[in-house]
Design an enzyme around this catalytic site. Structure first.
Site, PDB file in Angstrom:
ATOM      1  N   LYS A  83       0.717  -1.184  -0.046  1.00  0.00           N
ATOM      2  CA  LYS A  83       0.020   0.063   0.075  1.00  0.00           C
ATOM      3  C   LYS A  83       0.827   1.139   0.316  1.00  0.00           C
ATOM      4  O   LYS A  83       1.862   1.312   0.738  1.00  0.00           O
ATOM      5  CB  LYS A  83      -0.783  -0.056   1.345  1.00  0.00           C
ATOM      6  CG  LYS A  83      -2.305  -0.437   1.035  1.00  0.00           C
ATOM      7  CD  LYS A  83      -3.076  -0.753   2.153  1.00  0.00           C
ATOM      8  CE  LYS A  83      -3.886   0.171   2.589  1.00  0.00           C
ATOM      9  NZ  LYS A  83      -4.772   0.337   3.817  1.00  0.00           N
TER      10      LYS A  83
HETATM   11  C1  E4P Z   1      -8.085   0.614   3.881  1.00  0.00           C
HETATM   12  O1  E4P Z   1      -7.322   0.163   3.087  1.00  0.00           O
HETATM   13  C2  E4P Z   1      -7.770   1.480   5.063  1.00  0.00           C
HETATM   14  O2  E4P Z   1      -7.285   0.646   6.026  1.00  0.00           O
HETATM   15  C3  E4P Z   1      -9.411   1.908   5.673  1.00  0.00           C
HETATM   16  O3  E4P Z   1     -10.313   1.044   5.119  1.00  0.00           O
HETATM   17  C4  E4P Z   1      -9.216   2.949   6.587  1.00  0.00           C
HETATM   18  O4  E4P Z   1     -10.729   3.184   7.168  1.00  0.00           O
HETATM   19  P1  E4P Z   1     -10.867   4.032   8.360  1.00  0.00           P
HETATM   20  O5  E4P Z   1     -11.425   5.185   7.627  1.00  0.00           O
HETATM   21  O6  E4P Z   1     -12.002   3.397   8.964  1.00  0.00           O
HETATM   22  O7  E4P Z   1      -9.610   4.085   8.976  1.00  0.00           O
END
Ligand code: E4P
Length: 214
Positions: A83
């Site tokens: 990522k």
């Molecule tokens: C995506 O890959 C992120 O890890 C995630 O969906 C972030 O979500 P949040 O806004 O609940 O922290």
């Protein structure tokens, strides 16, 4: 639509694997920090459990640092997806990783133009964060719809991961729009199974069956 769990909790992942509905996992630095143990060990355990992509995020902000981290993550297991945040430095790293055939997911995407840039850089996945937009009174799912339309217009193969999911309707809307993947917290996955009429109906069936046995 594929279901990913957005968690670094091994127990939750084990439970989703047992349910037979898990296609992959996304983690991020916050989720790994929540576990309070060695992130490398946690990711190794997750990679063994999951038959599908496991996303591990870089924390460097310069492309050279991101590349070093990406190589370390990719060496952990064949199912790692790296990522990378949606920044200029991030996109340099994505281009290089795509040339090396290391899969990437561009994270922290909040606009259609960012998704388009990520796809052009060679990202395998983009992650629009719907919940965080909704939290600011912006329409997260409208962003997903625009990204899908743009990718369809040009036959872009980058997969859309609907991220920052807060409730089952995000998942249902993602499926109606034809998103490739929804990544959700374990609590949302559990809610997808539930309907009060299912519970009431089952109690009635069992009661009626019992009468027959008397
Ligand atoms: C995506 O890959 C992120 O890890 C995630 O969906 C972030 O979500 P949040 O806004 O609940 O922290």
């Amino acid at each position: 639509m594929k279901f990913f769990l957005d968690t670094a909790n091994v127990r939750e992942i084990e439970q989703a694997v047992e349910m037979g509905v898990l296609d992959g996992v996304t983690t991020n630095p916050t989720l790994l920090a929540k576990e309070g143990r060695d992130p490398v060990q946690v990711l190794k355990e997750i990679c063994k459990l999951v038959d599908g992509p496991v996303n591990a995020e870089v924390i460097s902000t310069d492309s050279e640092g991101m590349l070093k981290e990406a190589h370390r993550w990719a060496d952990l297991s064949d199912n790692i997806v790296v990522k990378i945040p949606m920044t200029r430095e991030g996109m340099k790293a994505v281009r290089r990783l795509s040339e090396e055939d290391i899969p990437t997911n561009v994270t922290l995407v909040f606009s259609p133009s960012q998704a388009l840039i990520a796809a052009k850089a060679g990202a395998d996945y983009v992650s629009p964060f719907v919940g965080r937009l909704d939290d600011r009174s912006e329409d997260g799912m409208e962003l997903v719809s625009k990204i899908i339309q743009i990718f369809d217009n040009y036959g872009v193969e980058t997969e859309v991961i609907v991220a920052s999911i807060r409730h089952p309707m995000h998942v249902v809307e993602a499926a109606l729009m034809g998103a490739d993947i929804a990544t959700m917290p374990y609590a949302v996955l559990e809610k997808l199974f539930e309907h009060p009429l299912t519970d009431v109906g089952l109690v009635q069936f069992l009661k009626d069956w019992e009468k027959l046995q008397r």
